[in-house]
Design an enzyme around this catalytic site. Structure first.
Site, PDB file in Angstrom:
ATOM      1  N   GLU A  45     126.186 -21.867  13.179  1.00 48.59           N
ATOM      2  CA  GLU A  45     125.126 -20.864  13.045  1.00 48.59           C
ATOM      3  C   GLU A  45     124.220 -21.153  11.846  1.00 48.59           C
ATOM      4  O   GLU A  45     123.025 -20.959  11.911  1.00 48.59           O
ATOM      5  CB  GLU A  45     125.728 -19.451  12.930  1.00 48.59           C
ATOM      6  CG  GLU A  45     126.243 -18.897  14.241  1.00 48.59           C
ATOM      7  CD  GLU A  45     125.153 -18.777  15.302  1.00 48.59           C
ATOM      8  OE1 GLU A  45     123.975 -18.584  14.953  1.00 48.59           O
ATOM      9  OE2 GLU A  45     125.490 -18.896  16.493  1.00 48.59           O
ATOM     10  N   CYS A 200     113.214 -18.632  29.524  1.00 48.68           N
ATOM     11  CA  CYS A 200     112.155 -17.790  28.954  1.00 48.68           C
ATOM     12  C   CYS A 200     111.614 -18.472  27.692  1.00 48.68           C
ATOM     13  O   CYS A 200     111.689 -17.949  26.586  1.00 48.68           O
ATOM     14  CB  CYS A 200     112.727 -16.406  28.633  1.00 48.68           C
ATOM     15  SG  CYS A 200     111.472 -15.179  28.313  1.00 48.68           S
ATOM     16  N   CYS A 207     109.598 -18.315  35.080  1.00 44.52           N
ATOM     17  CA  CYS A 207     109.895 -16.968  35.572  1.00 44.52           C
ATOM     18  C   CYS A 207     110.447 -16.972  36.998  1.00 44.52           C
ATOM     19  O   CYS A 207     111.314 -16.151  37.320  1.00 44.52           O
ATOM     20  CB  CYS A 207     108.642 -16.104  35.519  1.00 44.52           C
ATOM     21  SG  CYS A 207     108.076 -15.827  33.838  1.00 44.52           S
ATOM     22  N   CYS A 210     114.063 -17.161  37.035  1.00 41.64           N
ATOM     23  CA  CYS A 210     114.727 -16.301  36.038  1.00 41.64           C
ATOM     24  C   CYS A 210     115.656 -15.297  36.722  1.00 41.64           C
ATOM     25  O   CYS A 210     115.242 -14.588  37.651  1.00 41.64           O
ATOM     26  CB  CYS A 210     113.669 -15.573  35.219  1.00 41.64           C
ATOM     27  SG  CYS A 210     114.394 -14.416  34.046  1.00 41.64           S
ATOM     28  N   CYS A 216     111.798  -7.400  34.439  1.00 47.18           N
ATOM     29  CA  CYS A 216     110.893  -7.872  33.386  1.00 47.18           C
ATOM     30  C   CYS A 216     109.483  -7.290  33.517  1.00 47.18           C
ATOM     31  O   CYS A 216     108.768  -7.556  34.480  1.00 47.18           O
ATOM     32  CB  CYS A 216     110.830  -9.402  33.430  1.00 47.18           C
ATOM     33  SG  CYS A 216     109.821 -10.073  32.105  1.00 47.18           S
TER      34      CYS A 216
HETATM   35 FE1  SF4 Z   1     111.168 -14.363  30.531  1.00 45.26          FE
HETATM   36 FE2  SF4 Z   1     110.582 -12.280  32.040  1.00 45.26          FE
HETATM   37 FE3  SF4 Z   1     109.824 -14.673  32.818  1.00 45.26          FE
HETATM   38 FE4  SF4 Z   1     112.412 -14.010  32.841  1.00 45.26          FE
HETATM   39  S1  SF4 Z   1     110.776 -13.156  34.083  1.00 45.26           S
HETATM   40  S2  SF4 Z   1     111.525 -15.932  32.088  1.00 45.26           S
HETATM   41  S3  SF4 Z   1     112.543 -12.684  31.042  1.00 45.26           S
HETATM   42  S4  SF4 Z   1     109.122 -13.587  30.995  1.00 45.26           S
END
Ligand code: SF4
Length: 375
Positions: A45, A200, A207, A210, A216
């Site tokens: 870390e 992200c 997205c 995602c 989102c």
């Molecule tokens: Fe990021 Fe939202 Fe795109 Fe997912 S949908 S990658 S959380 S901006």
């Protein structure tokens, strides 16, 4: 949307499951994960602060091989720790790590504290780092918030203000705590970090792939890259430093930086900041005169190196110089000061140098190698 409203609007259980399912398939396999000993997690870390994972992967295992336990780290001289850290930069991290290891040995029987309030009092540990260590190593249900997760949360909630501002920052910490599952808190936090790092991303987030896009707000708005809101940047300032490699046959003069400041206790070739209106040769002369009264001859400028320190853009000009003669008495006086040394060029590798100064060491080694080539 205020983070509290996002919490109200969504089923937390489904969000947690979607993220954990993705993590089970796609999460990164990193050597400091799935480790119940807080020490390696702590080292990772600290190394990861301001430093990319790919760089930390090169330093992590060698550091642990050299200092396998908190006690071994505490016992080591600071110079050895700085030497092992050489190339990672931000040396304050290494000094704090070393200092904290000594506090743990002296005040906590050599065991990393299991209570987060106590861990947070160790040198170099803030809220994020203490929480992350105890969450990852001991699966304590503690929230985390760092660059990747801030980006994910500000996009999920479409939080419009600067996340460094106290109000939003407090709301995000609250959100990061409220969403934690009762079980698998460590994996959940790691999943959020991996999502921020792999999907992200700061620019061009993926997205469509995602796992939480249906939660989102920024995705719904079609503008994820607008989040997080940008903080005002401190304008860059240009400064020039001048360093001199003073040689006496196969030896060079180096000095140790003062015990406070950015390069505390690292070694360097004598260096000054160029003053306004001062020419480079005068600055080089001043750099040498500040560490030795021995007579020297400047041989000229060798190289200029660009590097950055915070918002400073630094140009480091390097000069070469040689002793005009070797007044034994003065040299002996110099050697009596432990923070200034004449060192064999071959022995420079054993001293910790900052990255820009290490480049000067390489330059010197290359120069010596070319001198040794038959004509
Ligand atoms: Fe990021 Fe939202 Fe795109 Fe997912 S949908 S990658 S959380 S901006």
């Amino acid at each position: 949307m205020p983070p509290a409203d996002w919490l109200q609007r969504h089923s937390l259980r489904r969000f947690q499951n979607a993220l954990l399912r993705w993590y089970d398939r796609q999460g990164r396999d990193l050597p400091w994960r799935n480790c119940s000993d807080p020490y390696p997690v702590w080292v990772s870390e600290i190394m990861l602060q301001q430093t990319q994972v790919a760089t930390v992967l090169r330093y992590f295992q060698p550091f642990l091989t050299k200092f396998p336990t908190i006690a071994a780290l505490a016992e080591a001289p600071e110079e050895e720790v700085l030497h092992a850290w050489q190339g990672l930069g931000y040396y304050r991290r290494a000094r704090n790590l070393h200092h904290a290891a000594r506090v743990i040995v002296n005040e906590h029987q050599g065991k990393f504290p299991s209570q987060v309030e106590i861990a947070r009092q160790l040198p170099g540990l803030g809220r994020y780092t203490a929480n992350a260590i105890l969450c990852f190593a001991a699966n304590q249900r503690l929230p985390i918030l760092e660059a990747n997760t801030v980006r994910v949360w500000t996009r999920l909630t479409a939080a419009a203000s600067d996340p460094a501002k106290a109000l939003l920052n407090g709301q995000l910490w609250h959100l990061a705590e409220a969403v934690l599952p009762e079980r698998r808190a460590a994996e959940f936090n790691q999943a959020l970090m991996d999502l921020g790092s792999m999907v992200c991303t700061a620019s061009r987030p993926a997205c469509e792939g995602c796992p939480v896009k249906s939660y989102c707000c920024a995705y719904d708005e079609g503008n994820p890259e607008s989040y997080p809101a940008k903080a005002k940047r401190t304008p860059s300032v240009d400064v020039e430093h001048v360093a001199v490699i003073l040689r006496d046959q196969t030896r060079v003069l180096v000095r140790q930086c003062p015990p406070d400041g950015r390069w505390a206790n690292l070694w360097e070739f004598p260096r000054v900041e160029r003053q306004e209106g001062e020419n480079l040769s005068s600055a080089a002369t001043r750099a040498l005169a500040s560490v030795t009264s021995a007579p020297f001859t400047l041989l000229g400028q060798r190289q200029s190196i660009q590097h950055g320190i915070m918002h400073y853009r630094v140009t480091l000009h390097c000069f070469a110089a040689c002793l005009s003669r070797t007044p034994r008495k003065k040299k002996e006086n110099l050697m009596a000061d432990p923070r200034r040394r004449w060192v064999e060029v071959d022995a420079l590798e054993s001293l910790p140098f900052s990255s820009p100064q290490r480049k000067l060491v390489r330059l010197l080694q290359a120069e010596l190698a070319s001198e040794e080539q038959p004509a």
